[in-house]
Design a protein around this motif. Structure first.
Motif, short mmCIF file in Angstrom:
data_model
loop_
_atom_site.label_atom_id
_atom_site.label_comp_id
_atom_site.label_asym_id
_atom_site.label_seq_id
_atom_site.Cartn_x
_atom_site.Cartn_y
_atom_site.Cartn_z
N ALA A 297 -32.47 12.63 6.78
CA ALA A 297 -33.91 12.67 7.06
C ALA A 297 -34.66 11.62 6.26
O ALA A 297 -35.59 10.98 6.77
N GLU A 298 -34.25 11.40 5.01
CA GLU A 298 -34.95 10.41 4.18
C GLU A 298 -34.74 8.98 4.69
O GLU A 298 -35.62 8.13 4.56
N THR A 299 -33.57 8.71 5.28
CA THR A 299 -33.32 7.38 5.84
C THR A 299 -34.20 7.15 7.06
O THR A 299 -34.77 6.06 7.24
N ILE A 300 -34.30 8.18 7.90
CA ILE A 300 -35.16 8.07 9.09
C ILE A 300 -36.62 7.87 8.67
O ILE A 300 -37.33 7.02 9.23
N ALA A 301 -37.06 8.64 7.69
CA ALA A 301 -38.46 8.58 7.26
C ALA A 301 -38.82 7.22 6.68
O ALA A 301 -39.95 6.73 6.83
N ALA A 302 -37.85 6.59 6.01
CA ALA A 302 -38.13 5.31 5.36
C ALA A 302 -37.95 4.11 6.27
O ALA A 302 -38.31 2.98 5.90
N ALA A 303 -37.41 4.31 7.49
CA ALA A 303 -37.13 3.19 8.39
C ALA A 303 -38.42 2.60 8.96
O ALA A 303 -39.41 3.31 9.16
N ASP A 304 -38.40 1.32 9.21
CA ASP A 304 -39.56 0.66 9.83
C ASP A 304 -39.71 1.08 11.29
O ASP A 304 -40.83 1.17 11.80
N TYR A 305 -38.60 1.31 11.97
CA TYR A 305 -38.61 1.79 13.36
C TYR A 305 -37.62 2.96 13.47
O TYR A 305 -36.59 2.97 12.78
N VAL A 306 -37.93 3.90 14.35
CA VAL A 306 -36.96 4.90 14.76
C VAL A 306 -36.76 4.67 16.26
O VAL A 306 -37.73 4.63 17.03
N VAL A 307 -35.51 4.51 16.66
CA VAL A 307 -35.22 4.01 18.00
C VAL A 307 -34.38 5.02 18.78
O VAL A 307 -33.43 5.61 18.24
N ARG A 308 -34.70 5.17 20.05
CA ARG A 308 -33.92 6.05 20.92
C ARG A 308 -33.44 5.27 22.14
O ARG A 308 -34.05 4.29 22.56
N ILE A 309 -32.35 5.74 22.70
CA ILE A 309 -31.83 5.20 23.96
C ILE A 309 -32.21 6.18 25.07
O ILE A 309 -31.79 7.34 25.03
N PRO A 310 -33.01 5.78 26.03
CA PRO A 310 -33.38 6.69 27.13
C PRO A 310 -32.14 7.19 27.86
O PRO A 310 -31.22 6.41 28.15
N MET A 311 -32.09 8.50 28.15
CA MET A 311 -30.93 9.10 28.80
C MET A 311 -31.36 9.99 29.96
O MET A 311 -32.52 10.34 30.08
N TYR A 312 -30.37 10.35 30.77
CA TYR A 312 -30.62 11.12 31.98
C TYR A 312 -29.74 12.36 32.04
O TYR A 312 -28.82 12.54 31.24
N ASN A 313 -30.04 13.21 33.02
CA ASN A 313 -29.23 14.40 33.31
C ASN A 313 -29.12 15.37 32.14
O ASN A 313 -28.11 16.08 31.99
N GLY A 314 -30.12 15.37 31.29
CA GLY A 314 -30.13 16.32 30.19
C GLY A 314 -29.24 15.97 29.02
O GLY A 314 -29.13 16.73 28.06
N VAL A 315 -28.60 14.81 29.06
CA VAL A 315 -27.76 14.38 27.93
C VAL A 315 -28.67 13.91 26.81
O VAL A 315 -29.57 13.10 27.03
#
Length: 334
Positions: A297-315
């Motif tokens: 959690a601390e790594t995510i909080a300190a990051a300049d960006y938090v990035v996701r890959i868009p997904m489909y079918n509930g994955v």
């Protein structure tokens, strides 16, 4: 043949046209004879060269070949008995300094071993089946004169755990001094940080994608699997030798070196991976985490960006190696 036509000329004095034909035939036979001798000589020369080359390849200093009769032989303990931790701390017999005494790793298959040699890694010994001495391992042995070559029949060597996955050729090699973080990322624009990923297969796959998709360097946190782990090296197909890598302690050093960080995670503030701001970054460190728990959690909080890959079918997630490959391609320098 030339003598025969000369006699004809003197004895019968044929008409000019007939004699001219005979003379041309004579010339053809002379030229054909010359060509035959030339071709025959060339063939013999090439056969001699071919035989010499194969004799050279098939000849190995007998003093370097050591036949083993038991997989419990002390000489092959690096291949059969030492754990990964023991390999990392193994004493290299001919090390001239503490820095050189950095331990060993095992490279498997002719392709991976050749990649390591091309990258400057130094071999200690080779283990292979007898048939490979003049086959798959011949070029490696030729490149490494003086290297001990341990050999045995396939039935014996196949008793070594995992041997059948190696294509019958293994090489114990010296580890090298790793660069500092600053040295590893100097002049680089796209790097990946592998944070607490312990699965060697995933580490190997990430390295292979990194080498193929334009990542300039790889950093691992100390909770991650060693990049020179035997399986990691195998899965990467030698890509661990193609990309600079080292261990890192904290992310502040990266920020001091000019990198912005992009943590791969699903949170409320995640931005799509195709966000134009990400691609525009001059220096970007892509952070990937373990499959089970993701990034701290601390790594995510300190990051300049938090990035996701868009997904489909509930994955909602991908294997870390698959996600890393997508991120490398999408965020590469264009």
């Amino acid at each position: 043949m030339a003598f025969y036509f000369t006699c004809l000329k003197k004895k019968f004095t044929p008409r000019r046209k007939t004699y001219s034909v005979f003379r041309k035939i004579n010339t053809v036979f002379k030229n054909a004879s010359t060509v035959f001798i030339f071709v025959n000589t060339a063939i013999l020369k090439n056969l001699t060269i071919f035989a010499a080359k194969h004799t050279e390849n098939d000849t190995v200093e007998q003093g370097n070949i050591i036949e083993i009769t038991s997989i419990h032989d002390e000489a092959i303990r690096p291949y059969t008995a030492l754990t990964e931790a023991q390999l990392r701390t193994a004493v290299v017999a001919d090390a001239t300094s503490a820095e050189e005494n950095g331990g060993l790793f095992i490279a498997e298959s002719p392709k991976v071993i050749t990649t390591a040699l091309n990258a400057g890694y130094e071999p200690v010994s080779l283990l292979c089946e007898k048939r490979h001495i003049t086959g798959d391992a011949a070029e490696i042995i030729r490149r490494c004169p003086g290297m001990a070559v341990y050999t045995g029949e396939r039935q014996l060597l196949s008793a070594i755990t995992g041997y059948t996955l190696t294509r019958g050729v293994l090489c114990a090699m010296k580890r090298r001094r790793l660069p500092t973080v600053e040295e590893a990322v100097a002049g680089k624009r796209r790097i990946v940080v592998i944070d607490s990923v312990v699965d060697s297969t995933n580490i190997g796959a990430i390295f292979r994608s990194a080498a193929a998709l334009g990542i300039d360097a790889v950093l691992l946190t100390h909770g991650s699997c060693d990049a020179l782990n035997r399986r990691c090296v195998r899965v990467s197909m030698g890509s661990v030798f193609l990309v600079p890598w080292t261990w890192m302690n904290d992310y502040d050093e990266l920020r001091c070196l000019g990198f912005h960080t992009a943590a791969m995670a699903l949170t409320e503030r995640s931005v799509p991976i195709d966000d134009t701001l990400l691609a525009a970054e001059e220096q970007l460190a892509i952070i990937v985490g373990s499959e089970g728990y993701g990034l701290p959690a601390e790594t995510i909080a300190a990051a300049d960006y938090v990035v996701r890959i868009p997904m489909y079918n509930g994955v909602d997630s991908l294997n870390v190696a698959a996600a890393a490959a997508i991120a490398f391609w999408q965020l590469r320098v264009r």
